[in-house]
Design an enzyme around this catalytic site. Sequence first.
Site, mmCIF file in Angstrom:
data_model
loop_
_atom_site.group_PDB
_atom_site.id
_atom_site.type_symbol
_atom_site.label_atom_id
_atom_site.label_comp_id
_atom_site.label_asym_id
_atom_site.label_seq_id
_atom_site.Cartn_x
_atom_site.Cartn_y
_atom_site.Cartn_z
ATOM 1 N N ALA A 41 0.796 -1.228 0.000
ATOM 2 C CA ALA A 41 0.000 0.000 0.000
ATOM 3 C C ALA A 41 0.827 1.276 0.000
ATOM 4 O O ALA A 41 0.277 2.364 -0.208
ATOM 5 C CB ALA A 41 -0.935 0.008 1.212
ATOM 6 N N ALA A 42 2.134 1.183 0.228
ATOM 7 C CA ALA A 42 2.964 2.385 0.220
ATOM 8 C C ALA A 42 3.642 2.612 -1.121
ATOM 9 O O ALA A 42 4.381 3.580 -1.291
ATOM 10 C CB ALA A 42 4.025 2.299 1.321
ATOM 11 N N ASP A 66 2.340 -2.665 4.142
ATOM 12 C CA ASP A 66 3.584 -2.678 3.372
ATOM 13 C C ASP A 66 4.712 -2.936 4.357
ATOM 14 O O ASP A 66 4.502 -2.929 5.583
ATOM 15 C CB ASP A 66 3.800 -1.358 2.631
ATOM 16 C CG ASP A 66 4.493 -1.570 1.280
ATOM 17 O OD1 ASP A 66 5.447 -2.377 1.234
ATOM 18 O OD2 ASP A 66 4.089 -0.947 0.288
ATOM 19 N N SER A 150 0.516 -7.928 -8.822
ATOM 20 C CA SER A 150 1.971 -8.043 -8.906
ATOM 21 C C SER A 150 2.393 -8.785 -10.164
ATOM 22 O O SER A 150 1.921 -9.884 -10.447
ATOM 23 C CB SER A 150 2.519 -8.776 -7.685
ATOM 24 O OG SER A 150 2.164 -8.116 -6.496
ATOM 25 N N ASP A 182 -5.940 -3.987 -19.216
ATOM 26 C CA ASP A 182 -5.965 -4.294 -20.647
ATOM 27 C C ASP A 182 -7.319 -3.927 -21.255
ATOM 28 O O ASP A 182 -7.396 -3.397 -22.365
ATOM 29 C CB ASP A 182 -5.679 -5.783 -20.873
ATOM 30 C CG ASP A 182 -4.334 -6.203 -20.304
ATOM 31 O OD1 ASP A 182 -3.389 -5.391 -20.357
ATOM 32 O OD2 ASP A 182 -4.234 -7.339 -19.807
ATOM 33 N N ARG A 185 -7.578 -0.064 -21.385
ATOM 34 C CA ARG A 185 -6.812 0.467 -22.521
ATOM 35 C C ARG A 185 -7.521 0.198 -23.846
ATOM 36 O O ARG A 185 -7.620 1.084 -24.712
ATOM 37 C CB ARG A 185 -5.419 -0.153 -22.539
ATOM 38 C CG ARG A 185 -4.489 0.414 -21.472
ATOM 39 C CD ARG A 185 -3.174 -0.351 -21.407
ATOM 40 N NE ARG A 185 -2.226 0.339 -20.525
ATOM 41 C CZ ARG A 185 -1.265 -0.263 -19.848
ATOM 42 N NH1 ARG A 185 -1.110 -1.582 -19.942
ATOM 43 N NH2 ARG A 185 -0.443 0.444 -19.085
ATOM 44 N N HIS A 209 -1.555 -11.466 -19.469
ATOM 45 C CA HIS A 209 -1.390 -10.064 -19.080
ATOM 46 C C HIS A 209 0.030 -9.583 -19.354
ATOM 47 O O HIS A 209 0.646 -8.914 -18.528
ATOM 48 C CB HIS A 209 -1.736 -9.900 -17.596
ATOM 49 C CG HIS A 209 -1.750 -8.480 -17.117
ATOM 50 N ND1 HIS A 209 -2.510 -7.496 -17.701
ATOM 51 C CD2 HIS A 209 -1.081 -7.875 -16.086
ATOM 52 C CE1 HIS A 209 -2.324 -6.347 -17.058
ATOM 53 N NE2 HIS A 209 -1.455 -6.548 -16.084
#
Length: 347
Positions: A41-42, A66, A150, A182, A185, A209
Amino acid sequence: MAARSVATLLKRSVSAATSTQTTRCMSSSSTPKRKVAVLGAAGGIGQPLGLLMKLNPLVTDLSLYDIAGTPGVAADISHVDTGARVEGFAGEQDLGEALKGCDVVIIPAGVPRKPGMTRDDLFKINAGIVKGLCTAIAEHCPGALVNMISNPVNSTVPIAAEVFKQHGTYDPRKLFGVTTLDVVRARTFYSSLKGLSVREVNVPVVGGHAGITILPLFSQASPKVQLTDDEIEALTKRTQDGGTEVVQAKAGKGSATLSMAYAGALFAEACIKGLNGEENIQCTYVASNITDLPFFSSKVRLGKNGVEEVLGLGTLSDYEQNGLDALKEELRSSIQKGIDFVNPQHA
């Protein structure tokens, strides 16, 4: 613009964008309490993602985690005048408390690729981070929906699956690779090219991805407009290379953090709506049997159990079928790389 007006604008923006991808089937008269955790989260994605989740009225408790810096981020976000209660947690010793009672866990944790770092170096670092976080999820909130951001998502989702299998908590209905960016976009580029209102546009994106594994299905886009072969190829390539476009525009000093946070917030909201009984259709990377690959991104129907149904690909154009055939080996290799990371004896 006043702070309240900004908050209202952001809320409306997220809600409007989500509604274009949502099929509303039912809703409850009272909104259940929902706890969401952001792990990482940071970071560059985590901070704006935390803010967007604080703005979401479906979130009642927001847990920000984090390895460092999270108390300050949590204090900052907690001052936003919306209903979600915010807590910040820093360091491995607090990870269990951060996860306790979570309904949805979003994982943008990891490091970006740095100069001199190979893709394999990056994989090993992020794969190790994901493995550790998923081990904690298996222990502290095994029933949560896990939204994996991630990178490389094509490998980190299989990593998560293997970790959960080892702990006896794996439920394929509750593990997602977030491929919403995706779709975002593809919708943006398609509507811009053809002068359409982006809020009325939808484009399914299937496959994986990364690079050529990202396959937008412009033949199934709505509203339907005529595209030349050159336009289809250009739109497909731009969708596949969207991350590179941002990295180049930032001159190597950043990546797609803001748009990814936005996309992550959209998908998390869709998951929460599903848990609340409001079924909806999203494209996401999940355990799948619609191809010969064990994981694949396609439309799925989200509901109270997570994935209620994995939907088929529909009719593909020749161009899209060729793209599907071309992506399979790369995606298969990425999946196996994730499995082998957790189970090296099978490598």
